[in-house]
Design an enzyme around this catalytic site. Structure first.
Site, PDB file in Angstrom:
ATOM      1  N   ARG A  13      11.051 -18.562 -21.806  1.00 11.15           N
ATOM      2  CA  ARG A  13      12.047 -18.973 -22.805  1.00 11.15           C
ATOM      3  C   ARG A  13      13.231 -18.025 -22.916  1.00 11.15           C
ATOM      4  NH1 ARG A  13      10.006 -19.775 -28.310  1.00 11.15           N
ATOM      5  NH2 ARG A  13       7.987 -18.821 -27.850  1.00 11.15           N
ATOM      6  N   LYS A  20      10.953 -10.062 -18.808  1.00  7.79           N
ATOM      7  CA  LYS A  20      11.196  -9.999 -20.252  1.00  7.79           C
ATOM      8  C   LYS A  20      11.225  -8.574 -20.798  1.00  7.79           C
ATOM      9  CE  LYS A  20       8.138 -11.794 -23.208  1.00  7.79           C
ATOM     10  NZ  LYS A  20       7.519 -12.848 -24.057  1.00  7.79           N
ATOM     11  N   THR A  77      -4.702 -13.388 -21.735  1.00  7.77           N
ATOM     12  CA  THR A  77      -4.716 -12.004 -22.235  1.00  7.77           C
ATOM     13  C   THR A  77      -6.035 -11.294 -21.927  1.00  7.77           C
ATOM     14  OG1 THR A  77      -5.322 -12.933 -24.389  1.00  7.77           O
ATOM     15  CG2 THR A  77      -3.020 -12.338 -24.083  1.00  7.77           C
ATOM     16  N   ASP A 100       6.192  -6.811 -25.240  1.00  9.00           N
ATOM     17  CA  ASP A 100       7.287  -7.555 -25.866  1.00  9.00           C
ATOM     18  C   ASP A 100       7.230  -7.487 -27.399  1.00  9.00           C
ATOM     19  OD1 ASP A 100       5.066  -9.121 -26.204  1.00  9.00           O
ATOM     20  OD2 ASP A 100       5.851 -10.886 -25.178  1.00  9.00           O
ATOM     21  N   ASN A 223      10.223 -13.656 -27.536  1.00 12.84           N
ATOM     22  CA  ASN A 223       9.984 -14.727 -26.564  1.00 12.84           C
ATOM     23  C   ASN A 223      11.262 -15.438 -26.177  1.00 12.84           C
ATOM     24  OD1 ASN A 223       6.994 -14.645 -26.434  1.00 12.84           O
ATOM     25  ND2 ASN A 223       7.206 -15.078 -28.613  1.00 12.84           N
ATOM     26  N   SER A 401      58.530  15.822 -21.789  1.00 14.28           N
ATOM     27  CA  SER A 401      58.054  14.444 -21.628  1.00 14.28           C
ATOM     28  C   SER A 401      58.281  13.929 -20.215  1.00 14.28           C
ATOM     29  CB  SER A 401      58.799  13.538 -22.606  1.00 14.28           C
ATOM     30  OG  SER A 401      58.501  13.936 -23.920  1.00 14.28           O
TER      31      SER A 401
HETATM   32  C1  UD1 Z   1      -1.481 -14.301 -28.186  1.00 18.79           C
HETATM   33  C2  UD1 Z   1      -2.820 -14.368 -28.870  1.00 18.79           C
HETATM   34  C3  UD1 Z   1      -2.646 -14.994 -30.234  1.00 18.79           C
HETATM   35  C4  UD1 Z   1      -1.645 -14.196 -31.052  1.00 18.79           C
HETATM   36  C5  UD1 Z   1      -0.337 -14.087 -30.276  1.00 18.79           C
HETATM   37  C6  UD1 Z   1       0.598 -13.145 -30.970  1.00 18.79           C
HETATM   38  C7  UD1 Z   1      -4.494 -14.654 -27.109  1.00 18.79           C
HETATM   39  C8  UD1 Z   1      -5.355 -15.626 -26.397  1.00 18.79           C
HETATM   40  N1  UD1 Z   1      -3.708 -15.158 -28.082  1.00 18.79           N
HETATM   41  O1  UD1 Z   1      -1.053 -15.636 -28.021  1.00 18.79           O
HETATM   42  O2  UD1 Z   1      -3.892 -15.007 -30.931  1.00 18.79           O
HETATM   43  O3  UD1 Z   1      -1.417 -14.836 -32.288  1.00 18.79           O
HETATM   44  O4  UD1 Z   1      -0.571 -13.536 -28.961  1.00 18.79           O
HETATM   45  O5  UD1 Z   1       1.857 -13.190 -30.353  1.00 18.79           O
HETATM   46  O6  UD1 Z   1      -4.539 -13.471 -26.843  1.00 18.79           O
HETATM   47  N2  UD1 Z   1       0.043 -11.543 -21.180  1.00 18.79           N
HETATM   48  C9  UD1 Z   1      -0.310 -10.954 -19.981  1.00 18.79           C
HETATM   49  N3  UD1 Z   1      -1.037 -11.670 -19.093  1.00 18.79           N
HETATM   50  C10 UD1 Z   1      -1.434 -12.954 -19.315  1.00 18.79           C
HETATM   51  C11 UD1 Z   1      -1.063 -13.539 -20.556  1.00 18.79           C
HETATM   52  C12 UD1 Z   1      -0.336 -12.816 -21.463  1.00 18.79           C
HETATM   53  O7  UD1 Z   1       0.021  -9.801 -19.733  1.00 18.79           O
HETATM   54  O8  UD1 Z   1      -2.111 -13.536 -18.448  1.00 18.79           O
HETATM   55  C13 UD1 Z   1       0.825 -10.772 -22.151  1.00 18.79           C
HETATM   56  C14 UD1 Z   1       2.200 -11.338 -22.395  1.00 18.79           C
HETATM   57  O9  UD1 Z   1       3.146 -10.707 -21.561  1.00 18.79           O
HETATM   58  C15 UD1 Z   1       2.464 -10.997 -23.840  1.00 18.79           C
HETATM   59  C16 UD1 Z   1       1.074 -10.958 -24.454  1.00 18.79           C
HETATM   60  O10 UD1 Z   1       0.173 -10.843 -23.395  1.00 18.79           O
HETATM   61  O11 UD1 Z   1       3.031  -9.728 -23.992  1.00 18.79           O
HETATM   62  C17 UD1 Z   1       0.776 -12.195 -25.290  1.00 18.79           C
HETATM   63  O12 UD1 Z   1       0.868 -13.302 -24.430  1.00 18.79           O
HETATM   64  P1  UD1 Z   1       1.351 -14.699 -24.957  1.00 18.79           P
HETATM   65  O13 UD1 Z   1       1.276 -15.668 -23.869  1.00 18.79           O
HETATM   66  O14 UD1 Z   1       2.629 -14.543 -25.673  1.00 18.79           O
HETATM   67  O15 UD1 Z   1       0.158 -14.988 -25.972  1.00 18.79           O
HETATM   68  P2  UD1 Z   1       0.109 -16.131 -27.000  1.00 18.79           P
HETATM   69  O16 UD1 Z   1      -0.411 -17.331 -26.331  1.00 18.79           O
HETATM   70  O17 UD1 Z   1       1.377 -16.214 -27.718  1.00 18.79           O
HETATM   71 CA    CA Z   2       3.590 -14.614 -27.673  1.00 22.41          CA
END
Ligand code: UD1
Ligand code: CA
Length: 453
Positions: A13, A20, A77, A100, A223, A401
């Protein structure tokens, strides 16, 4: 203690080719903020999980003392943390941060680490008016945290919960390793959710404790460009508040941008729309007028920077007057009580005490002594098209000057250069040097008139 920073997400996004976490907040990449905070906690190891655009992220932090861990592909995550596990010290806790989420404060994280050091799973949660998109904190009737349910997996009743997971947590590393190793991806997004370990902790009788930050903005993530802009304003508001707290006068705290560090003495006054980049140090009673850009400059006490100056890499003495509309470039050194006025540019030059260049001048690669008066329109011609040469102007020189000094050239102490001189040879001390065509007037001269067609 270990810190794992998750930074592998794509950031779709942002609509940008840049990863990012390299987008800047307060003049530094988002990840730099998180790393700086992590370092203040003195962990044994910092692991950064990177993915999309990975190598540019590593290159941007080539000097950082961190363990880089590639996550490819990105399966959630939980999967991200799993990649870091082999690099973690199994004794003591692990803190999970997000690349982030740049504004998290160390004071907020310390209680989580203490709880984790005592064997608990510590979560950072916040209450939001609009919790859409976040994982919800599911509690038992007695208030105990039971699990986290992701928005996409939540029941309508769970969606009404306003307490959400910030994603930041701390827990004993051995427990983390065991739980992360057995995560399943049978959920709405087909991902390995780190958040599933909360229910595991509860099932195994490990205490889950939820902590709240001092302010919600600490936990806000980036994001989109809109969120980046929003966090930038919060960050700048915080810096302005600190400066006011220290006694700096800000004409308008909402019209100040600090993209680096700004150290101020007593009774500093900063007018509106100033930008400070890199390391800037302002001495006691320095005044910075409106619409100035100061990058990597040191300014000693009682100096006034008038409106619309662009100062980059300069060391400015006490009691100087700079601008309005002055440009100082890198390696400029001004002694005390120097005046640099409108439309003057100074580059890689030193200027001695009480010297003045008040109007329309270029001083480059020069050494200017004390009490020198540089007349309007004076140019040091330092560049012959191939090489740069130096100009030396000794103490007490007066330059009329519209003078050009063709470097390399030296003007001796106390010399006077007449207005309009083009100096090609050294000017001796104490003498008047001039190079002008003798003035003539032609008595019966007529202006040309237009020839009729
Ligand atoms: C995650 C949480 C959610 C929380 C939210 C807060 C999980 C499953 N969910 O959701 O409960 O409310 O953050 O913002 O954890 N990332 C990686 N590798 C991956 C996926 C993500 O490094 O495979 C990193 C992303 O770069 C980011 C962070 O993890 O910094 C969160 O990832 P994002 O996809 O934003 O998680 P959400 O689905 O928003
Ligand atoms: Ca997020």
């Amino acid at each position: 203690m270990n810190i794992v920073i998750l930074a592998a997400g794509q950031g779709k996004r942002m609509h940008s080719d840049r990863p990012k976490v390299l987008h800047e907040l307060g003049g530094r990449p988002l990840l730099a903020h998180v790393l700086a905070t992590a370092q203040t906690l003195a962990p044994r190891r910092i692991c950064v999980v990177y993915g999309h655009g990975g190598e540019t992220v590593r290159e941007a932090f080539a000097d950082a003392a961190v363990q880089w861990v590639l996550q490819e592909p990105q399966l959630g995550t939980g999967h991200a943390v799993q990649q870091a596990l082999p690099h973690l010290d199994p004794d003591g806790p692990t803190l999970v941060l997000y690349g982030d989420v740049p504004l998290i404060r160390a004071e907020t994280l310390k209680p989580l680490l203490e709880a984790a050091a005592q064997g608990s799973l510590a979560l950072l949660t916040v209450e939001l008016d609009d919790p859409a998109g976040y994982g919800r904190i599911v509690r038992a009737d007695d208030g105990r945290v039971l699990r986290i349910v992701e928005h996409k997996d939540a029941t309508p009743e769970q969606l009404r919960v306003r307490e959400v997971n910030t994603g930041i947590m701390a827990l004993p590393t051995r427990r983390l390793a065991a739980w992360v190793g057995s995560l399943q991806n049978d959920n709405a997004q087909g991902e390995y959710y780190l958040t599933d370990i909360i229910a595991r902790a509860v099932a195994e009788g490990v205490e889950v404790r939820a902590f709240q930050p001092g302010a919600v903005w600490e936990t806000l993530g980036v994001n989109s460009k809109a969120q980046l802009a929003e966090l930038e304003r919060i960050h700048q508001r915080n810096i302005a508040a600190q400066l006011l707290e220290q006694g700096v006068t800000l004409a308008d705290p909402a019209r100040l941008d600090v993209r680096g560090s700004l150290a101020c003495g007593r009774d500093v006054h900063i007018d509106v729309n100033c930008v400070f980049e890199g390391e800037v140090v302002l001495g006691d009673r320095v005044y910075v007028g409106p619409n100035c850009v100061l990058r990597n400059v040191r300014i000693a006490a009682d100096t006034r920077i008038e409106a619309f100056c662009y100062l980059d890499g300069a060391d400015i003495g006490a009691n100087c007057r700079i601008g309005p509309y002055a440009r100082l470039r890198p390696q400029t050194q001004l002694a005390e009580s120097v005046h640099i006025g409108n439309f003057c540019e100074v580059k890689a030059s030193s200027i001695g005490a009480h010297s003045k260049a008040n109007h329309l001048s270029y001083i480059g690669d020069s050494e200017v002594g004390r009490n020198v008066n540089v007349g309007a329109g004076t140019i040091t011609c330092n560049y012959d098209g191939a090489n740069k040469h130096r100009t030396v102007i000794e103490d007490d020189v007066f330059i009329g000057s519209d003078t050009q000094l063709i470097a390399p050239v030296r003007v001796g102490r106390g010399a006077t250069l007449a207005a309009g001189t083009t100096l090609t040879k050294d000017a001796p001390a104490e003498q008047l040097t001039l190079s002008r065509v003798r003035q003539v007037s032609i008595a019966n001269w007529k202006r040309p008139t237009k020839t009729p067609k």
